[in-house]
Enzyme design. Structure first.
Site, PDB file in Angstrom:
ATOM      1  N   ASN A 285     -21.157  11.885   1.667  1.00  0.00           N
ATOM      2  CA  ASN A 285     -20.789  10.785   1.540  1.00  0.00           C
ATOM      3  C   ASN A 285     -21.634  10.139   0.439  1.00  0.00           C
ATOM      4  OD1 ASN A 285     -19.102   8.777   2.623  1.00  0.00           O
ATOM      5  ND2 ASN A 285     -20.503   7.657   3.641  1.00  0.00           N
ATOM      6  N   LEU A 286     -21.125   8.801  -0.191  1.00  0.00           N
ATOM      7  CA  LEU A 286     -21.713   8.169  -0.972  1.00  0.00           C
ATOM      8  C   LEU A 286     -23.032   7.727  -0.689  1.00  0.00           C
ATOM      9  CD1 LEU A 286     -20.950   7.600  -4.059  1.00  0.00           C
ATOM     10  CD2 LEU A 286     -19.584   5.615  -3.407  1.00  0.00           C
TER      11      LEU A 286
ATOM     12  N   HIS B 159      -4.878   8.457  12.351  1.00  0.00           N
ATOM     13  CA  HIS B 159      -4.579   6.998  12.330  1.00  0.00           C
ATOM     14  C   HIS B 159      -3.102   6.683  11.580  1.00  0.00           C
ATOM     15  CE1 HIS B 159      -8.973   5.849  12.396  1.00  0.00           C
ATOM     16  NE2 HIS B 159      -8.633   5.920  13.457  1.00  0.00           N
TER      17      HIS B 159
ATOM     18  N   CYS C 277      10.202   3.420  15.134  1.00  0.00           N
ATOM     19  CA  CYS C 277      10.917   2.337  15.598  1.00  0.00           C
ATOM     20  C   CYS C 277      10.524   2.018  17.182  1.00  0.00           C
ATOM     21  CB  CYS C 277      12.440   3.243  15.797  1.00  0.00           C
ATOM     22  SG  CYS C 277      13.631   2.064  16.456  1.00  0.00           S
TER      23      CYS C 277
ATOM     24  N   SER D 224     -17.313   5.845   6.816  1.00  0.00           N
ATOM     25  CA  SER D 224     -18.681   4.796   6.917  1.00  0.00           C
ATOM     26  C   SER D 224     -19.107   5.177   8.455  1.00  0.00           C
ATOM     27  CB  SER D 224     -18.086   3.378   7.096  1.00  0.00           C
ATOM     28  OG  SER D 224     -17.116   3.002   7.801  1.00  0.00           O
TER      29      SER D 224
ATOM     30  N   ASP E 134      -2.969   7.912   3.792  1.00  0.00           N
ATOM     31  CA  ASP E 134      -2.142   8.634   2.569  1.00  0.00           C
ATOM     32  C   ASP E 134      -1.982   9.961   2.770  1.00  0.00           C
ATOM     33  OD1 ASP E 134      -4.252  10.313   1.385  1.00  0.00           O
ATOM     34  OD2 ASP E 134      -5.521   8.478   1.136  1.00  0.00           O
TER      35      ASP E 134
ATOM     36  N   ARG F 194       0.687  -1.256  -0.142  1.00  0.00           N
ATOM     37  CA  ARG F 194      -0.015   0.155  -0.014  1.00  0.00           C
ATOM     38  C   ARG F 194       0.874   1.301  -0.055  1.00  0.00           C
ATOM     39  NH1 ARG F 194      -3.934  -0.794   4.805  1.00  0.00           N
ATOM     40  NH2 ARG F 194      -4.544   1.456   4.142  1.00  0.00           N
TER      41      ARG F 194
END
Ligand code: BJW
Length: 233
Positions: free
Chosen positions: A201-202, A109, A117, A177, A94, A59
């Site tokens: 939102n979708l 997050h 480390c 969500s 990202d 990712r």
């Protein structure tokens, strides 16, 4: 909008979906392809570090090929021009908000492009793989892990987030969500403090009923329109 001065925006995987980054819970999303317990918990990492490091290496490499979409661009424009306080809290790991030009971004997050480390507790910028157990640039130990927040771990900068939620007049949730806490509880926190609440939102999120207003559609369309409204353009 005339009375709005302080804004908190929460973004989730849906804001990056149109840049080609998989969401977690949609059909074909990351959690359909991988067991959460295996790749997104400290216990999973202890059990099978190679599996987890491979998952995040893949990712980390993929996001570096992606580009911000019109939703990231519009939020960066708002961030650059808004007169009051604005905090962009993202659950995403990202860096597309930053690459679009946003400055006030908080990654609750963590971030794909950091390695943490566990020997010396220092975080270093990291673009390559971790599977080969490279030494920490700070202490030389081979104890680097992805700098992301797994289930059961404390998300980052919670004090700063709750302080902003206490002060905001408008809370906007985009492309999430509402399945993961504590982020899923921010809408109720903001509302209890008197903020107006808006969801883009979708589809309706799990916490949709807590929002004063919900607008449904792709982020690349909804967000630029909303930002134009806020800026009176
Ligand atoms: C579009 C779109 C388009 C698509 N346009 N929209 C029982 C009850 C309550 C809580 C718990 C519980 N048991 C355990 C907990 C706590 C747990 C939790 O919430 N579990 C739930 C499963 C119930 N939470 C934690 O453990 C957290 N830590 C914690 O709570 O510490 C204690 C604490 C206490 C008090 C205060 C503070 C702390 C840690 C959570 C860590 C989450 N980590 C992950 C992985 C990060 C690394 C990685 O990337 O791999 O974070 S999980 C994953 O989910 C990732 C995301 O950030 C997060 C949220 O997902 P998101 O962004 O909402 O994505 P999706 O896929 O779910 O949704 C996408 C949405 O976009 C959908 O709605 C689509 O419709 C929409 N969409 N395309 C607009 N084009």
């Amino acid at each position: 909008m005339e009375r709005v001065r302080n804004i908190v925006i929460l973004t989730g995987a849906g804001v990056s979906a149109e840049s080609g980054i998989d969401t977690f819970r949609s059909a074909g999303g990351l959690w359909e392809q991988h067991r959460v317990e295996d790749v997104a918990t400290p216990e999973g990492f202890a059990r099978d570090p190679e599996l987890v490091l491979r998952f995040y290496d893949m990712r980390r490499e993929a996001i570096q090929q992606k580009r911000p979409n019109p939703a990231h661009d519009a939020l960066a424009r708002l961030d650059a021009t808004w007169d009051g306080e604005l905090l962009l809290v993202t659950q995403n790991v990202d860096d597309l908000h930053e690459r679009a030009g946003a400055a006030n971004v908080l990654h609750m997050h963590g971030e794909h492009l950091n390695a943490w480390c566990t020997a010396c507790d220092v975080r270093s910028a990291w673009t390559g793989p971790l599977i080969n157990r490279p030494p920490c640039p700070e202490c030389g130990e081979s104890a680097l892990r992805p700098d992301v927040v797994w289930f059961g771990e404390m998300p980052y900068q919670m004090e700063r987030i709750y302080a902003a939620l206490a002060e905001c007049d408008l809370f906007v949730s985009i492309g999430t969500s509402g399945a993961v806490y504590p982020a899923a509880g921010f809408v109720r926190e903001a509302k209890a403090n008197g903020a107006r609440t808006l969801e883009l939102n979708l589809e309706p999120s799990q916490g949709s009923r807590w929002f004063d207003e919900t607008r449904l559609g792709p982020a690349s369309e909804l967000v630029p329109v909303w930002v134009d409204e806020v800026l009176g353009e």
